[in-house]
Every structure is written in structure tokens, then in C-alpha cells.
Design a protein around this motif. Structure first.
Motif, PDB file in Angstrom:
ATOM      1  N   GLY A   6     -31.292 -60.942  -2.299  1.00 50.25           N
ATOM      2  CA  GLY A   6     -30.599 -60.079  -3.256  1.00 50.25           C
ATOM      3  C   GLY A   6     -29.422 -59.418  -2.570  1.00 50.25           C
ATOM      4  O   GLY A   6     -28.718 -60.030  -1.765  1.00 50.25           O
ATOM      5  N   ARG A   7     -29.263 -58.138  -2.824  1.00 46.99           N
ATOM      6  CA  ARG A   7     -28.154 -57.364  -2.279  1.00 46.99           C
ATOM      7  C   ARG A   7     -28.287 -57.251  -0.758  1.00 46.99           C
ATOM      8  O   ARG A   7     -29.364 -57.019  -0.228  1.00 46.99           O
ATOM      9  CB  ARG A   7     -28.174 -55.975  -2.921  1.00 46.99           C
ATOM     10  CG  ARG A   7     -27.030 -55.077  -2.556  1.00 46.99           C
ATOM     11  CD  ARG A   7     -27.073 -53.787  -3.358  1.00 46.99           C
ATOM     12  NE  ARG A   7     -28.320 -53.059  -3.152  1.00 46.99           N
ATOM     13  CZ  ARG A   7     -28.480 -52.078  -2.269  1.00 46.99           C
ATOM     14  NH1 ARG A   7     -27.478 -51.697  -1.511  1.00 46.99           N
ATOM     15  NH2 ARG A   7     -29.647 -51.470  -2.140  1.00 46.99           N
ATOM     16  N   CYS A   8     -27.174 -57.407  -0.078  1.00 44.03           N
ATOM     17  CA  CYS A   8     -27.143 -57.285   1.375  1.00 44.03           C
ATOM     18  C   CYS A   8     -27.296 -55.817   1.771  1.00 44.03           C
ATOM     19  O   CYS A   8     -26.662 -54.938   1.195  1.00 44.03           O
ATOM     20  CB  CYS A   8     -25.831 -57.830   1.931  1.00 44.03           C
ATOM     21  SG  CYS A   8     -25.735 -57.767   3.732  1.00 44.03           S
ATOM     22  N   LEU A   9     -28.141 -55.557   2.771  1.00 49.03           N
ATOM     23  CA  LEU A   9     -28.416 -54.207   3.239  1.00 49.03           C
ATOM     24  C   LEU A   9     -27.772 -53.920   4.600  1.00 49.03           C
ATOM     25  O   LEU A   9     -28.124 -52.946   5.260  1.00 49.03           O
ATOM     26  CB  LEU A   9     -29.931 -53.997   3.323  1.00 49.03           C
ATOM     27  CG  LEU A   9     -30.695 -54.220   2.018  1.00 49.03           C
ATOM     28  CD1 LEU A   9     -32.199 -54.151   2.253  1.00 49.03           C
ATOM     29  CD2 LEU A   9     -30.271 -53.223   0.958  1.00 49.03           C
ATOM     30  N   LEU A  10     -26.808 -54.744   4.989  1.00 45.56           N
ATOM     31  CA  LEU A  10     -26.193 -54.596   6.307  1.00 45.56           C
ATOM     32  C   LEU A  10     -25.511 -53.243   6.473  1.00 45.56           C
ATOM     33  O   LEU A  10     -25.659 -52.594   7.516  1.00 45.56           O
ATOM     34  CB  LEU A  10     -25.204 -55.734   6.567  1.00 45.56           C
ATOM     35  CG  LEU A  10     -24.479 -55.700   7.909  1.00 45.56           C
ATOM     36  CD1 LEU A  10     -25.475 -55.653   9.073  1.00 45.56           C
ATOM     37  CD2 LEU A  10     -23.553 -56.897   8.039  1.00 45.56           C
ATOM     38  N   THR A  11     -24.780 -52.788   5.480  1.00 44.83           N
ATOM     39  CA  THR A  11     -24.102 -51.491   5.581  1.00 44.83           C
ATOM     40  C   THR A  11     -25.115 -50.382   5.819  1.00 44.83           C
ATOM     41  O   THR A  11     -24.911 -49.505   6.667  1.00 44.83           O
ATOM     42  CB  THR A  11     -23.287 -51.208   4.307  1.00 44.83           C
ATOM     43  OG1 THR A  11     -22.285 -52.227   4.177  1.00 44.83           O
ATOM     44  CG2 THR A  11     -22.605 -49.856   4.366  1.00 44.83           C
ATOM     45  N   LYS A  12     -26.233 -50.436   5.117  1.00 46.03           N
ATOM     46  CA  LYS A  12     -27.300 -49.444   5.296  1.00 46.03           C
ATOM     47  C   LYS A  12     -27.856 -49.495   6.711  1.00 46.03           C
ATOM     48  O   LYS A  12     -28.059 -48.460   7.353  1.00 46.03           O
ATOM     49  CB  LYS A  12     -28.405 -49.707   4.276  1.00 46.03           C
ATOM     50  CG  LYS A  12     -29.542 -48.741   4.348  1.00 46.03           C
ATOM     51  CD  LYS A  12     -30.575 -49.044   3.277  1.00 46.03           C
ATOM     52  CE  LYS A  12     -31.740 -48.074   3.368  1.00 46.03           C
ATOM     53  NZ  LYS A  12     -32.750 -48.321   2.357  1.00 46.03           N
ATOM     54  N   ARG A  13     -28.104 -50.692   7.219  1.00 41.19           N
ATOM     55  CA  ARG A  13     -28.642 -50.829   8.571  1.00 41.19           C
ATOM     56  C   ARG A  13     -27.654 -50.302   9.616  1.00 41.19           C
ATOM     57  O   ARG A  13     -28.051 -49.652  10.587  1.00 41.19           O
ATOM     58  CB  ARG A  13     -28.983 -52.292   8.878  1.00 41.19           C
ATOM     59  CG  ARG A  13     -30.008 -52.890   7.970  1.00 41.19           C
ATOM     60  CD  ARG A  13     -31.394 -52.267   8.147  1.00 41.19           C
ATOM     61  NE  ARG A  13     -32.212 -52.620   7.013  1.00 41.19           N
ATOM     62  CZ  ARG A  13     -32.742 -51.755   6.156  1.00 41.19           C
ATOM     63  NH1 ARG A  13     -32.590 -50.466   6.330  1.00 41.19           N
ATOM     64  NH2 ARG A  13     -33.469 -52.169   5.137  1.00 41.19           N
ATOM     65  N   LEU A  14     -26.366 -50.588   9.429  1.00 43.40           N
ATOM     66  CA  LEU A  14     -25.363 -50.092  10.374  1.00 43.40           C
ATOM     67  C   LEU A  14     -25.290 -48.572  10.344  1.00 43.40           C
ATOM     68  O   LEU A  14     -25.143 -47.929  11.386  1.00 43.40           O
ATOM     69  CB  LEU A  14     -23.992 -50.710  10.078  1.00 43.40           C
ATOM     70  CG  LEU A  14     -23.837 -52.174  10.458  1.00 43.40           C
ATOM     71  CD1 LEU A  14     -22.531 -52.728   9.927  1.00 43.40           C
ATOM     72  CD2 LEU A  14     -23.950 -52.375  11.962  1.00 43.40           C
TER      73      LEU A  14
END
Length: 73
Positions: A6-14
Motif C-alpha cells: 500500500g502506501r509507502c512509509l519511508l518518510t515516516k521511518r526517516l
């Protein structure tokens, strides 16, 4: 069960590790434009890219995307 990303969570992880897309690009060698495309859901990471990013960020591959269950009917 069948899943798709689904939606990428990379920004949240960074944000969680207080790092930037530029930092991720520098430590992984992945172009910043690609990192941006992953973060904004314009592009889906390959398995190899997800493994590289997960290692750099210190998370599991599963933590990079929401999971969407797909009906297998």
C-alpha cells in the motif's frame, strides 16, 4: 492470503530516526530522485532496494509499506 504494498512509509521511518532523504541517498547510493519517488508513492521499490533501505534505516522490509490484503477469489 495475498497482499500487495500500500502506501509507502519511508518518510515516516526517516522522521523516526531523524534523517533526511538526502542522507538515505548518500548512505545507500540510491539517487535522491528515486528516494523521493518511493516516498511519494510514484514508484514502488524493488525487493533489493527495499532490503538496502531497510538495513540503512534499521527496520524490517515490512515496515516500509502498508499491507493491503487482496481477495484471492
Amino acid at each position: 492470503m495475498v497482499y500487495k504494498p500500500g502506501r509507502c512509509l519511508l518518510t515516516k521511518r526517516l522522521r523516526e530516526i531523524r534523517r533526511s532523504q538526502q542522507w538515505l541517498s548518500e548512505v545507500t547510493g540510491i539517487p535522491k530522485s528515486s528516494v523521493s519517488e518511493y516516498s511519494t508513492n510514484r514508484r514502488t521499490m524493488s525487493l533489493a532496494t527495499a532490503m538496502t533501505i531497510a538495513a540503512a534505516v534499521g527496520c524490517y522490509i515490512d515496515d516500509l509499506y502498508e499491507r493491503i490484503e487482496v481477495s484471492s477469489d
